[in-house]
Design a protein around this motif. Structure first.
Motif, short mmCIF file in Angstrom:
data_model
loop_
_atom_site.label_atom_id
_atom_site.label_comp_id
_atom_site.label_asym_id
_atom_site.label_seq_id
_atom_site.Cartn_x
_atom_site.Cartn_y
_atom_site.Cartn_z
N ARG A 1 0.64 -1.21 -0.09
CA ARG A 1 0.23 0.12 -0.07
C ARG A 1 0.95 1.27 -0.06
NH1 ARG A 1 -2.16 2.24 5.74
NH2 ARG A 1 -3.58 3.50 4.98
N TYR B 1 4.42 4.52 2.87
CA TYR B 1 4.61 3.85 4.24
C TYR B 1 5.65 2.73 4.01
CZ TYR B 1 -0.08 5.49 4.97
OH TYR B 1 -1.17 6.23 5.09
N ASN C 1 -1.03 1.78 16.81
CA ASN C 1 -1.16 2.53 15.40
C ASN C 1 -2.52 2.29 15.02
OD1 ASN C 1 -1.14 3.76 12.82
ND2 ASN C 1 0.81 2.68 12.16
N ALA D 1 -4.41 3.85 12.77
CA ALA D 1 -4.36 4.16 11.20
C ALA D 1 -5.26 4.91 11.32
CB ALA D 1 -4.56 2.87 10.41
N ALA D 2 -6.38 5.05 10.33
CA ALA D 2 -7.45 5.98 9.99
C ALA D 2 -8.44 6.12 11.00
CB ALA D 2 -8.36 5.63 8.81
N HIS E 1 -8.18 9.04 13.51
CA HIS E 1 -8.80 10.58 13.12
C HIS E 1 -10.41 10.49 13.28
CE1 HIS E 1 -4.94 10.71 11.66
NE2 HIS E 1 -5.16 9.78 10.62
N HIS F 1 2.58 6.43 14.19
CA HIS F 1 2.35 6.54 13.10
C HIS F 1 3.49 6.22 11.93
CE1 HIS F 1 -1.62 7.52 13.76
NE2 HIS F 1 -1.03 8.59 14.84
N ILE F 2 3.42 5.64 11.09
CA ILE F 2 4.57 5.34 10.47
C ILE F 2 5.05 6.51 9.74
CG2 ILE F 2 5.42 4.12 8.30
CD1 ILE F 2 3.41 1.81 9.26
N SER F 3 3.95 6.92 8.99
CA SER F 3 4.20 8.43 8.08
C SER F 3 4.15 9.63 9.07
CB SER F 3 3.14 8.55 6.99
OG SER F 3 2.00 8.75 7.81
N VAL G 1 2.28 12.31 9.73
CA VAL G 1 0.75 12.57 9.51
C VAL G 1 0.75 14.35 9.54
CG1 VAL G 1 -0.51 10.69 10.37
CG2 VAL G 1 0.23 12.26 12.06
N ARG H 1 -5.57 14.23 8.70
CA ARG H 1 -4.83 13.69 9.65
C ARG H 1 -4.06 14.24 10.85
NH1 ARG H 1 -4.62 8.92 6.32
NH2 ARG H 1 -4.71 9.61 4.04
C1 DQA Z 1 -1.03 5.95 9.75
C2 DQA Z 1 -1.51 7.12 9.32
C3 DQA Z 1 -3.07 7.51 9.18
O1 DQA Z 1 -3.33 8.75 8.83
C4 DQA Z 1 -3.62 6.41 8.11
O2 DQA Z 1 -5.00 6.49 7.84
C5 DQA Z 1 -2.99 5.09 8.19
C6 DQA Z 1 -1.60 4.88 8.65
C7 DQA Z 1 0.39 5.43 9.64
O3 DQA Z 1 0.85 4.85 10.25
O4 DQA Z 1 1.27 6.57 9.30
O5 DQA Z 1 -3.64 4.33 7.79
O6 DQA Z 1 -1.51 5.58 10.91
#
Ligand code: DQA
Length: 151
Positions: free
Chosen positions: A20, A25, A76, A78-79, A82, A102-104, A106, A113
């Motif tokens: 993905r 990521y 984590n 993820a979505a 938020h 969070h890996i990225s 945000v 985000r």
């Molecule tokens: C995430 C960041 C979130 O905004 C996103 O919806 C994810 C991954 C991250 O690990 O960077 O699915 O949590």
């Protein structure tokens, strides 16, 4: 002294890690990240459980199941980070500290985000460190929950 036990929770679409949006990521799969985390846990002398779900209720159920059974959590969401008041409430009801990961980064992404339902009740937040963020969170939880050594 019994091993400390930590739990890692992963929210929706993280099962697709490695496939993905790799430009955001990275190339590592969730299994790769789990392996690195387990190796780090082994070095630290602690135990780690690993969970991923695409379903909000399943994540809430898992947090409730862990209540009273773990020394800390790495989350984590993820979505759901938020959007989920339910996950926030579950984590607030769980007396163990948690680190949000969070890996990225945000904060360098879309406006939606930038808000997290979890950050203000988290013990710490790690963003934008890639998959290494999980291991950093584990090391932080390990330090945070250190028990005094008996003489
Ligand atoms: C995430 C960041 C979130 O905004 C996103 O919806 C994810 C991954 C991250 O690990 O960077 O699915 O949590």
């Amino acid at each position: 002294m019994p091993h400390r036990i930590f739990a890692v929770l992963n929210g929706p679409n993280l099962n697709l890690l490695g496939q993905r949006q790799p430009e955001i990521y990275g190339q590592e799969t969730l299994d790769d990240v789990e392996r690195s985390c387990l190796a780090a846990a082994n070095d630290l002398g602690c135990k780690v459980s690993w969970f991923q779900s695409n379903h909000e209720g399943a994540l809430v159920d898992e947090v409730q199941r862990l209540r009273g059974n773990v020394d800390g959590l790495i989350v984590n969401a993820a979505a759901y980070t938020h959007t989920s008041v339910a996950l926030r409430d579950a984590l607030a009801a769980c007396d163990a500290p948690f680190i949000e990961v969070h890996i990225s980064n945000v904060h360098a992404r879309e406006g939606f985000r930038q808000h997290s339902y979890l950050s203000d009740i988290a013990s710490g937040v790690i963003v934008g460190c890639g998959p290494q963020g999980y291991e950093l969170a584990l090391r932080r939880l390990h330090a945070l929950t250190a028990r005094p050594q008996a003489e």
